[in-house]
Design an enzyme around this catalytic site. Structure first.
Site, PDB file in Angstrom:
ATOM      1  N   LYS A 218      -2.398  11.236   4.255  1.00  0.00           N
ATOM      2  CA  LYS A 218      -1.491  10.172   3.840  1.00  0.00           C
ATOM      3  C   LYS A 218      -2.067   9.510   2.593  1.00  0.00           C
ATOM      4  CE  LYS A 218       0.768   5.925   5.200  1.00  0.00           C
ATOM      5  NZ  LYS A 218       1.124   5.034   6.297  1.00  0.00           N
ATOM      6  N   ARG A 228       8.559  -0.547   2.946  1.00  0.00           N
ATOM      7  CA  ARG A 228       7.885  -1.832   3.166  1.00  0.00           C
ATOM      8  C   ARG A 228       8.898  -2.971   3.165  1.00  0.00           C
ATOM      9  NH1 ARG A 228       2.356  -0.581  -0.362  1.00  0.00           N
ATOM     10  NH2 ARG A 228       1.671   1.126   0.980  1.00  0.00           N
ATOM     11  N   LYS A 241      -3.557  -0.412  -0.484  1.00  0.00           N
ATOM     12  CA  LYS A 241      -4.136   0.280   0.671  1.00  0.00           C
ATOM     13  C   LYS A 241      -5.109   1.380   0.259  1.00  0.00           C
ATOM     14  CE  LYS A 241      -0.170  -0.839   3.632  1.00  0.00           C
ATOM     15  NZ  LYS A 241       0.726  -0.377   4.725  1.00  0.00           N
ATOM     16  N   GLU A 257      -9.742  15.824   5.913  1.00  0.00           N
ATOM     17  CA  GLU A 257      -9.042  14.897   6.820  1.00  0.00           C
ATOM     18  C   GLU A 257      -8.334  15.663   7.946  1.00  0.00           C
ATOM     19  OE1 GLU A 257      -8.840  11.755   7.285  1.00  0.00           O
ATOM     20  OE2 GLU A 257      -9.556  10.764   5.469  1.00  0.00           O
ATOM     21  N   LYS A 272       2.054  13.265   3.700  1.00  0.00           N
ATOM     22  CA  LYS A 272       2.934  12.178   3.305  1.00  0.00           C
ATOM     23  C   LYS A 272       2.426  11.518   2.029  1.00  0.00           C
ATOM     24  CE  LYS A 272       4.299   7.712   5.064  1.00  0.00           C
ATOM     25  NZ  LYS A 272       4.076   6.747   6.085  1.00  0.00           N
ATOM     26  N   SER A 298      10.535   6.924   2.052  1.00  0.00           N
ATOM     27  CA  SER A 298      11.633   6.043   1.646  1.00  0.00           C
ATOM     28  C   SER A 298      11.945   6.117   0.149  1.00  0.00           C
ATOM     29  CB  SER A 298      11.299   4.610   2.038  1.00  0.00           C
ATOM     30  OG  SER A 298      10.058   4.206   1.469  1.00  0.00           O
ATOM     31  N   TYR A 337      14.994  10.468   6.220  1.00  0.00           N
ATOM     32  CA  TYR A 337      16.095   9.531   6.448  1.00  0.00           C
ATOM     33  C   TYR A 337      17.445  10.222   6.269  1.00  0.00           C
ATOM     34  CZ  TYR A 337      12.137   6.432   6.127  1.00  0.00           C
ATOM     35  OH  TYR A 337      10.920   5.849   6.349  1.00  0.00           O
TER      36      TYR A 337
HETATM   37  C1  PBG Z   1       2.553   2.307   7.524  1.00  0.00           C
HETATM   38  C2  PBG Z   1       3.598   3.313   7.207  1.00  0.00           C
HETATM   39  C3  PBG Z   1       4.176   3.421   5.947  1.00  0.00           C
HETATM   40  C4  PBG Z   1       5.134   4.427   6.031  1.00  0.00           C
HETATM   41  C5  PBG Z   1       5.127   4.910   7.354  1.00  0.00           C
HETATM   42  N1  PBG Z   1       4.138   4.204   8.069  1.00  0.00           N
HETATM   43  C6  PBG Z   1       3.973   2.648   4.693  1.00  0.00           C
HETATM   44  C7  PBG Z   1       2.640   2.301   4.233  1.00  0.00           C
HETATM   45  O1  PBG Z   1       1.658   2.984   4.498  1.00  0.00           O
HETATM   46  O2  PBG Z   1       2.560   1.264   3.562  1.00  0.00           O
HETATM   47  C8  PBG Z   1       5.989   4.838   4.884  1.00  0.00           C
HETATM   48  C9  PBG Z   1       7.226   5.557   5.179  1.00  0.00           C
HETATM   49  C10 PBG Z   1       8.203   5.595   4.070  1.00  0.00           C
HETATM   50  O3  PBG Z   1       7.958   5.140   2.928  1.00  0.00           O
HETATM   51  O4  PBG Z   1       9.298   6.093   4.334  1.00  0.00           O
HETATM   52  N2  PBG Z   1       1.789   2.469   8.617  1.00  0.00           N
END
Ligand code: PBG
Length: 349
Positions: A218, A228, A241, A257, A272, A298, A337
């Site tokens: 990730k 968010r 982050k 990882e 991701k 997203s 989505y």
């Molecule tokens: C956070 C989390 C995130 C997403 C899924 N779980 C965002 C982040 O790490 O800030 C993102 C999913 C998306 O953008 O569709 N635990």
């Protein structure tokens, strides 16, 4: 007879080689593309509803379907609406949904306490969906960001994210979700050692069948923006982050990882975001041969919808093309989505 030669790059196909420059025989790959039946016959990758996981957002209330601004067509569902959404997904042949809560800001605190409330939105949705739509798989997100006042996935002290203290909370969060009926625990927090700790706790509690889908690779990505907003953490997020999510410049690190997550007991791994990281997806699939998933996040969804709305691209065709791209790159399935729209198109075809 023309000399034939194995071509490793094409996976062992053979190509006719002209014997001499004087008798060039044209090679015509277009023959296989000429007719629809031929294209279908040689097609390597097929997307079906079985490949789709639908992420849905939850919000308090009853009969609520609250639009998410930067994600056209996406809503936050109250639990009763989430049950209807799950039934719709199951009816279309979608195997699983993933739940993400919008937490009332008044309930957020520095420790993310709501994550451990066995009556929180996610737990109530798990129970209600299990009761009404037992045939669909439920994936729950393990991380603290929907619950913390600072918007981070872990516990924050003097501007630092505490790894091991966070893992202890994530273990409790996983148990709470598994007890509520979650089939798959999906840690998205990127703390070190969390998969092993969660697996050990599940075993100790006798929940030996609960699967773990690890967000193994990730990345710290700007493509999470609309998400968010959907869970209400962009307003609160302090800093970024990058001390726990991966540097998008790295690829070998994703192998390490994933190797750790698998050794610690992950049943499935994930990459991701999705489309900008197909190279990572392919490397992980080739290296580990594990059930491997991509998350079309997203921002990827928002881009395609926005361009579609402006008439700059064909939304639905782009959607199907991206889903095929994930499968071609090695994904066993995609969190997207678009799941409902794609399943509908695939079922109608
Ligand atoms: C956070 C989390 C995130 C997403 C899924 N779980 C965002 C982040 O790490 O800030 C993102 C999913 C998306 O953008 O569709 N635990």
């Amino acid at each position: 007879m023309a000399r034939r030669e194995e071509s490793p790059a094409s996976g062992g196909g053979t190509f006719a080689r002209p014997r001499s420059a004087g008798m060039v025989r044209p090679i015509r790959p277009r023959r296989n593309r000429r007719a629809d039946w031929a294209r279908r016959l040689v097609r390597e990758t097929v997307v079906t509803p079985d490949d789709l996981i639908w992420p849905i957002f939850l919000v308090a209330g009853k009969g609520v379907r609250e639009p998410v601004a930067a994600m056209p067509g996406v809503v936050r569902h109250s639990v009763d609406e989430a049950v209807r959404a799950a039934a719709e997904a199951a009816g279309l042949g979608i195997p699983a949904i993933a739940l993400f809560p919008y937490t009332d800001p008044a309930l957020r605190d520095a420790k993310g306490s709501q994550a451990l409330n066995s009556d929180n939105l996610v737990c109530r949705a798990c129970k209600a969906i299990k009761d009404s739509v037992p045939e669909i798989g439920i994936i729950t997100d393990v991380a603290l960001d929907p619950y913390t006042s600072h918007g981070h996935d872990g516990l924050l002290e003097d501007g630092r994210i505490l790894n091991d203290a966070t893992v202890e909370v994530l273990v409790q969060q996983s148990l709470v979700q598994a007890r509520a009926g979650a089939d798959v625990i999906a840690p998205s927090d990127m703390m070190d050692g969390r998969v092993g700790a969660i697996r050990a706790a599940l075993e100790a509690e006798g929940m030996i069948d609960t699967q773990i889908m690890a967000y193994s690779a990730k990345y710290a990505s700007s493509f999470y923006g609309p998400f968010r907003d959907a869970i209400g953490s962009s307003a609160t997020l302090v800093g970024d982050k990058r001390t726990y999510q991966m540097d998008f410049a790295n690829s070998d690190e994703a192998l390490r990882e994933a190797e750790l997550d698998i050794a610690e007991g992950a049943d499935m791994i994930m990459v991701k975001p999705g489309l900008p990281y197909l190279d990572i997806l392919r490397r992980l699939k080739d290296r580990f041969a594990m059930p491997t998933f991509a998350y079309q996040v997203s921002g990827e969804y928002a881009m395609i919808c926005a361009a579609g709305e402006r008439g700059w691209m064909d939304r639905d065709r782009c959607m199907m093309e991206t889903l095929a791209a994930f499968k071609r790159a090695g994904a066993d399935g995609v969190l997207t989505y678009f799941a409902i729209d794609a399943a509908r198109m695939l079922n109608d075809a």
